[in-house]
Scaffold this active site. Structure first.
Site, short mmCIF file in Angstrom:
data_model
loop_
_atom_site.label_atom_id
_atom_site.label_comp_id
_atom_site.label_asym_id
_atom_site.label_seq_id
_atom_site.Cartn_x
_atom_site.Cartn_y
_atom_site.Cartn_z
N ASP A 119 48.17 59.42 43.62
CA ASP A 119 48.78 58.87 42.41
C ASP A 119 50.22 58.44 42.72
OD1 ASP A 119 48.96 58.31 39.67
OD2 ASP A 119 49.64 60.34 39.18
N ASP A 161 52.28 52.38 44.74
CA ASP A 161 53.15 52.00 43.62
C ASP A 161 54.36 51.25 44.16
OD1 ASP A 161 54.79 51.70 41.50
OD2 ASP A 161 54.81 53.81 40.89
N HIS A 187 54.97 58.22 30.98
CA HIS A 187 54.48 59.51 31.47
C HIS A 187 55.07 60.64 30.64
CE1 HIS A 187 53.88 57.54 35.63
NE2 HIS A 187 52.68 57.88 35.17
N GLY A 188 54.32 61.68 30.44
CA GLY A 188 54.83 62.84 29.68
C GLY A 188 54.65 62.62 28.18
N HIS A 241 48.22 54.34 32.60
CA HIS A 241 48.89 55.59 32.95
C HIS A 241 49.44 56.22 31.68
CE1 HIS A 241 49.29 55.49 37.47
NE2 HIS A 241 48.68 54.34 37.21
#
Ligand code: 13P
Length: 287
Positions: free
Chosen positions: A84, A105, A177-178, A207
């Site tokens: 990832d 990425d 994210h999060g 994502h």
């Protein structure tokens, strides 16, 4: 046996559902995700960030653990072991370690450099029969030290990267994210539609799957998202169940301190979260 993510994602895109990528952190995480996917007859992707790989003492340990565990647990559904948000160097380490899928990425590089490095990795992964995820437009929030501002991807840049022959493409559409902040404006479906119009049948990756409302998940799937990443939500479930166990004093009753008992409620909580997501993403009984 590990498989790459090509076939499972193409089927998902055609069948209008998404395969979950659940990030792993240790043995309990891996076991909970594999058992739930098997129970639900769902294909699954085990995500490993570079930080989590390091925590588990290296990608070689991770690949060996996952392969052995699948054999011991007699897992028969398709499972991809996926890096990832890989760095250029991390991608080569995971290829060497025996991962079946990698993400490069390059979203923080200027587009020319992202194209150049992704192109090289397309050749390498193709020759080895691995799947490759690329990213355009960084994902917001922070994950393992990777910080993104949550920008929306440029559809023309997405097309340039998709045309290189990657398996799947993560395009920033305002996802983070999060946990999502209260004032989060939601996913940019306008961007998703524009990206989709440029990249055609390429499976798209969402994502930051934690905390996205169900209706937005369903709409994203209907617009070409075939892979959804979930990490924080399993961590929150694990932490909450573990806290309840300790706060109830159960670690002090009998042999409640035994790690096999202490970690059991958290492991069950991960299973429940994974089950919920597999149902929402529509991948149950698609193995
Ligand atoms: P969350 O931690 O927000 O679920 O995001 C996971 C992710 O996108 C992993 O790449």
């Amino acid at each position: 046996m590990l498989v790459n993510a090509k076939e499972m994602l193409q089927k998902a895109r055609e069948g209008k559902y998404a395969v979950g990528q659940f990030n792993i952190n240790n043995l309990e995480w891996t076991k909970a995700i594999l058992l739930t996917a098997e129970e639900m007859r769902s294909p699954v992707i085990l995500g490993v960030s570079e930080g989590a790989g390091k925590y588990m003492t290296g990608f070689g340990t991770v690949a060996a653990m996952v392969k052995a565990m699948m054999e011991e647990l007699k897992i028969t559904v398709p499972v991809a072991l996926h890096l990832d948000h890989g760095t250029y160097e991390g991608c080569y380490k995971c290829i060497k370690a025996g991962f079946s899928s990698i993400m490069f990425d390059g979203s923080h590089f200027p587009i020319e450099e992202n194209v150049e490095k992704t192109k090289e990795l397309v050749h390498v992964t193709e020759n080895l029969g691995l799947s490759l995820e690329a990213e355009v437009g960084s994902i917001g929030g922070e994950e393992d030290g990777v910080v993104g501002m949550g920008e929306c991807a440029d559809p023309d840049e997405c097309k340039r990267i998709a045309d290189l022959g990657v398996t799947m493409l993560a395009a920033g559409i305002g996802n983070i994210h999060g946990k999502y902040p209260k004032n989060w404006p939601g996913l940019s479906f306008e961007t998703l539609e524009a990206v989709k119009a440029k990249v055609g049948d390429m499976p798209l990756v969402l994502h930051g799957g934690t905390g996205i409302p169900e209706d937005m998940i369903k709409k994203a799937i209907s617009l070409g998202v075939a892979k959804i990443n979930v990490n924080t939500e399993c961590q929150l479930s694990f932490a909450e169940a573990t806290r309840e166990y300790i706060e109830a004093g159960k670690d002090q009753q009998g042999k409640g301190y035994d790690p096999r008992k202490l970690l059991a409620p958290g492991t069950e909580a991960i299973k429940a979260t994974v089950r919920e997501k597999i149902e929402l993403f529509g991948s149950a009984n698609k193995a």
